[in-house]
Design a protein around this motif. Structure first.
Motif, short mmCIF file in Angstrom:
data_model
loop_
_atom_site.label_atom_id
_atom_site.label_comp_id
_atom_site.label_asym_id
_atom_site.label_seq_id
_atom_site.Cartn_x
_atom_site.Cartn_y
_atom_site.Cartn_z
N PHE A 145 0.99 -1.05 -0.09
CA PHE A 145 0.00 -0.01 0.05
C PHE A 145 0.77 1.24 -0.05
N TYR A 174 0.86 5.29 0.72
CA TYR A 174 -0.03 6.50 1.47
C TYR A 174 0.70 7.67 1.28
N GLN A 198 0.78 11.58 3.57
CA GLN A 198 0.63 12.11 4.81
C GLN A 198 1.00 13.73 4.67
N LEU A 220 -3.18 9.30 7.69
CA LEU A 220 -2.50 8.70 6.44
C LEU A 220 -3.49 8.62 5.36
N LEU A 278 -4.77 6.72 1.93
CA LEU A 278 -4.45 5.60 0.96
C LEU A 278 -4.21 6.18 -0.32
N GLU A 309 -7.01 4.89 -5.56
CA GLU A 309 -8.19 5.48 -4.64
C GLU A 309 -8.95 6.60 -5.60
N PHE A 321 4.73 13.64 2.53
CA PHE A 321 5.36 12.52 3.28
C PHE A 321 4.73 11.14 2.89
N ILE A 339 4.45 7.07 2.27
CA ILE A 339 4.83 5.91 3.30
C ILE A 339 4.26 4.70 2.70
N ALA A 341 1.99 -6.39 3.57
CA ALA A 341 1.23 -7.20 4.61
C ALA A 341 1.50 -8.88 3.91
N GLN A 390 -3.02 -10.14 10.68
CA GLN A 390 -1.61 -9.49 10.73
C GLN A 390 -1.59 -7.98 10.31
N PRO A 391 -0.87 -7.30 11.04
CA PRO A 391 -0.66 -5.76 10.86
C PRO A 391 0.01 -5.67 9.50
N GLN A 392 -0.13 -4.55 8.83
CA GLN A 392 0.55 -4.13 7.80
C GLN A 392 1.90 -3.57 8.40
N PHE A 444 5.03 -1.09 8.07
CA PHE A 444 5.40 0.21 7.36
C PHE A 444 6.86 0.31 7.21
N GLY A 445 7.19 0.96 6.03
CA GLY A 445 8.52 1.56 5.70
C GLY A 445 8.51 2.82 6.61
N ASP A 446 9.78 3.51 6.65
CA ASP A 446 10.05 4.58 7.55
C ASP A 446 9.45 5.85 6.76
#
Lengths: 117, 118
Positions: free
Chosen positions: A34, A36, A38, A44, A46, A59, A91, A93, A97, A104-106, A108-110
């Motif tokens: 995914f 995002y 921000q 965030l 999508l 989207e 930003f 990000i 998954a 389970q959670p996604q 994330f990258g930094d």
């Protein structure tokens, strides 16, 4: 340790430049990633869902030709901001998954801070 | 309609005290998952805790616990014994169709900024 790597972490470039951001899952296969965006002090939003081996799902309101997504392998998705302009500064990000992980959670990258001059 | 609602834009808590961050959600899907993430000023999103719609017990992870009230559609995060390093933005998120086999997209709330006071 990090399970999703995003690169670069910061980009500053001139208006009109195209910028590519990479998102890699490090120790698992990610059929879905995914992207995002921000804005400062906001949540965030999508932009698109990146599917390995097929076209991304964007989207509503996100320009497909502006934000090109390629998910060529199970561990790599790229977002290219084409002909970037100051309003694209934000930003960005990514998240990934694990395949078949319904609860389970996604991960994330930094994130990438993009600044267009 | 908002799928995830966080009504507290900012919260203060004294160090070592407990704090509750509110989250309500809206879905007609019987299968869903609820998440809390922490975002420090550096920007990375850190997963804290997960609650599935069919889970019988409230989720706990160390100092984090999720007060899941299904009938009220609320999933509040409780942080016990707050630490200075807990100061950050906290996002509640929901994934619908959590057990459908595919990976559905996640919707995030607008976040709550938590500041821990020494």
């Amino acid at each position: 340790g990090a399970v999703v790597s995003q690169h670069p972490s910061r980009v500053i470039c001139k208006s009109g430049t195209s910028v590519k951001i990479e998102c890699r899952s490090l120790d698992f296969q990610a059929t879905t990633m995914f992207w995002y965006r921000q804005f400062p002090k906001q949540s965030l939003m999508l932009m698109a869902t990146s599917n390995e081996g097929s076209k991304a799902t964007y989207e509503q309101g996100v320009e497909k030709d502006k934000f090109l997504i390629n998910h060529a392998s199970l561990t790599l998705s790229t977002l290219t901001v084409t002909s970037a302009h100051p309003e694209d500064s934000s930003f960005y990000i990514c998240s990934a998954a694990k395949t078949g992980s319904g609860n389970q959670p996604q991960h994330f990258g930094d994130g990438t801070r993009l600044s267009i001059l | 309609a908002q799928k995830i609602t966080q009504t507290q834009p900012g919260m203060f808590v004294q160090e070592k005290e407990a704090v509750t961050l509110d989250c309500t959600y809206d879905t007609s899907d019987p299968s869903y998952g609820l998440f809390w993430y922490k975002q420090p000023s550096s920007g990375e999103m850190i997963f804290l805790i997960y609650q599935g719609s069919y889970d019988q017990q409230n989720a706990t992870e160390g100092r984090y616990s999720l007060n899941f009230q299904k009938a009220r559609k609320s999933a509040n995060l409780v942080i016990s014994a707050s630490q200075l390093g807990d100061s950050a933005m906290y996002f509640c998120a929901m994934r619908e169709g959590a057990n459908s086999g595919g990976y559905q997209k996640v919707t995030f709330g607008i976040g709550t900024k938590l500041q821990v006071i020494p």
